[in-house]
Write an enzyme that holds these catalytic residues in place. Sequence first.
Site, mmCIF file in Angstrom:
data_model
loop_
_atom_site.group_PDB
_atom_site.id
_atom_site.type_symbol
_atom_site.label_atom_id
_atom_site.label_comp_id
_atom_site.label_asym_id
_atom_site.label_seq_id
_atom_site.Cartn_x
_atom_site.Cartn_y
_atom_site.Cartn_z
ATOM 1 N N CYS A 146 0.829 -1.209 0.000
ATOM 2 C CA CYS A 146 0.000 0.000 0.000
ATOM 3 C C CYS A 146 0.865 1.261 0.000
ATOM 4 O O CYS A 146 0.404 2.327 -0.397
ATOM 5 C CB CYS A 146 -0.940 0.008 1.200
ATOM 6 S SG CYS A 146 -0.107 -0.007 2.800
ATOM 7 N N GLY A 211 6.143 -3.459 11.443
ATOM 8 C CA GLY A 211 6.595 -4.819 11.200
ATOM 9 C C GLY A 211 6.005 -5.510 9.997
ATOM 10 O O GLY A 211 6.547 -6.509 9.540
#
Length: 549
Positions: A146, A211
Amino acid sequence: MAAANSLATAFLGAAAAAAAAKAEPFRANRPSKSTASPAFSFRVCQRGVAFVGSRRGAVRRSPRCEVQVDIKEKAAASISAIEQFKISADRYMKERSSIAVIGLSVHTAPVEMREKLAVPEAQWPRAVGDLCGLNHIEEAAVLSTCNRMEIYVVALSWHRGIREVTEWMSKASGIPVSELRQHLFMLRDGDATRHLFEVSAGLDSLVLGEGQILAQVKQVVRVGQVSGGLGKNIDRMFKDAITTGKRVRSETNIASGAVSVSSAAVELALMKLPKPHCGSARMLVIGAGKMGKLVIKHLAAKGCKKVVVVNRSVERVEAIREELKDIEIIYRPFSQMHSCAAEADVVFTNTASETPLFLKEHVQVLPTVSEDVGGVRLFVDISVPRNVGSCVASHEHARVYNVDDLKEVVEANKEDRLRKAMEAQTIITQELKRFEAWRDSLETVPTIKNLRSYADRIRASELEKCLQKVGEDALTKKMRKAIDELSTGIVNKLLHGPLQHLRCDGNDSRTLDETLENMHALNRMFNLHTDQKAILEQKIKAKLGKTQG
């Protein structure tokens, strides 16, 4: 030398492709389509021979005449191909292939552009195949999330490789190259590798230290292993990047207290809601993938007691429900998405849909939300491509936020993570040196093969002369085998010392320097570059001969 092998492969591949499909033109200069059926001839290009269409006019030729012309053209093309190889081979054999990354991210391009270039995970293998089919690209990998769309390649020629990848991106997205270049970043060799290591460590993310990007880097390797698309350089680089990302997170604690994109989306939504009514706002999450699960988890952490989840299948929602016991999760099928939106104050979208799920006409028919929660419905879209059309923002009772709007949230605790990022750079530098030493050590592999091949050809030639002098009838089968083993043993013992001085694992920089010096010395002493060039030239001649036959 690896570049030289790829160059020869390109020549052979071009000739084979030409024989299999004569109507396929050279991809770098594709002629316009025509309904007529043109005759075809060879054209020599940088990396091989290709067939190109050419109109012969209205003059009719007999089949016999056409065959003679075609044979002459092919013969001339064969000679031209070999001459072209002689001109370019020396430069390619001396020039080392470049590792490059070409891409754009949340730091360089708006979401409107990133979504046009986004490549769904299911299409990564096909994209890698297209990229490796480009004239100057040996290996490729696609990292599309994204926040970024990055293409990693090993290019025979830096300038030509970059141009070909940029043109491929333009064609895939429909964005003109001139416009695309304004937002692209391009990095080479050590800079490209360092960038990937920083990406894997979370240092290049919108949310510093997040993460999820490490899992996405791992997925590139998994997809590459299944499809067979990753070459040895890209595969090793991504695996070392994963190691780097793990070390940074375990040795610096950069991820402690850091927010993810999903948690930032929840924080943003709560910032925009009136404080007294945050807990009573009706929440809808569309998509129950990794991002959707994290959104639900962070909503629960913020005190939300109930959430409606729209997904194509119920299994994922049930799995989330089993894991998260502190929040009531209500499942609804995708067919009820708009009716669920009508009953929601905040809509989170995070699906892989390539077309918008909500447009202005969908939102116009939705009932107005209560003034207690601000009188406007919030759409928090963390998908790329976007799930909520930009036109929705013009509706007076709707507010739309996408991933680019999360910067407002992540600035809050950025300063502390920047200090941890400085510590991470030490680890990245260590891993970068290790990768570059490994890549340098690969330079000796062609020399080892060429030296072995050179010695074996001399042994075979001298053995044949010996047997001819002695006579075939003078030796038994057992004697012949003994002589062959004797000659092989002598060659192996003579080569043992030189080959030992060409082997290096790349971990010791001093040993590596010595190994590379030995490699250059052996190349000069035995003229292995010229030897390799002659072999490749013979292979090309043989291949061209087959295509004409």
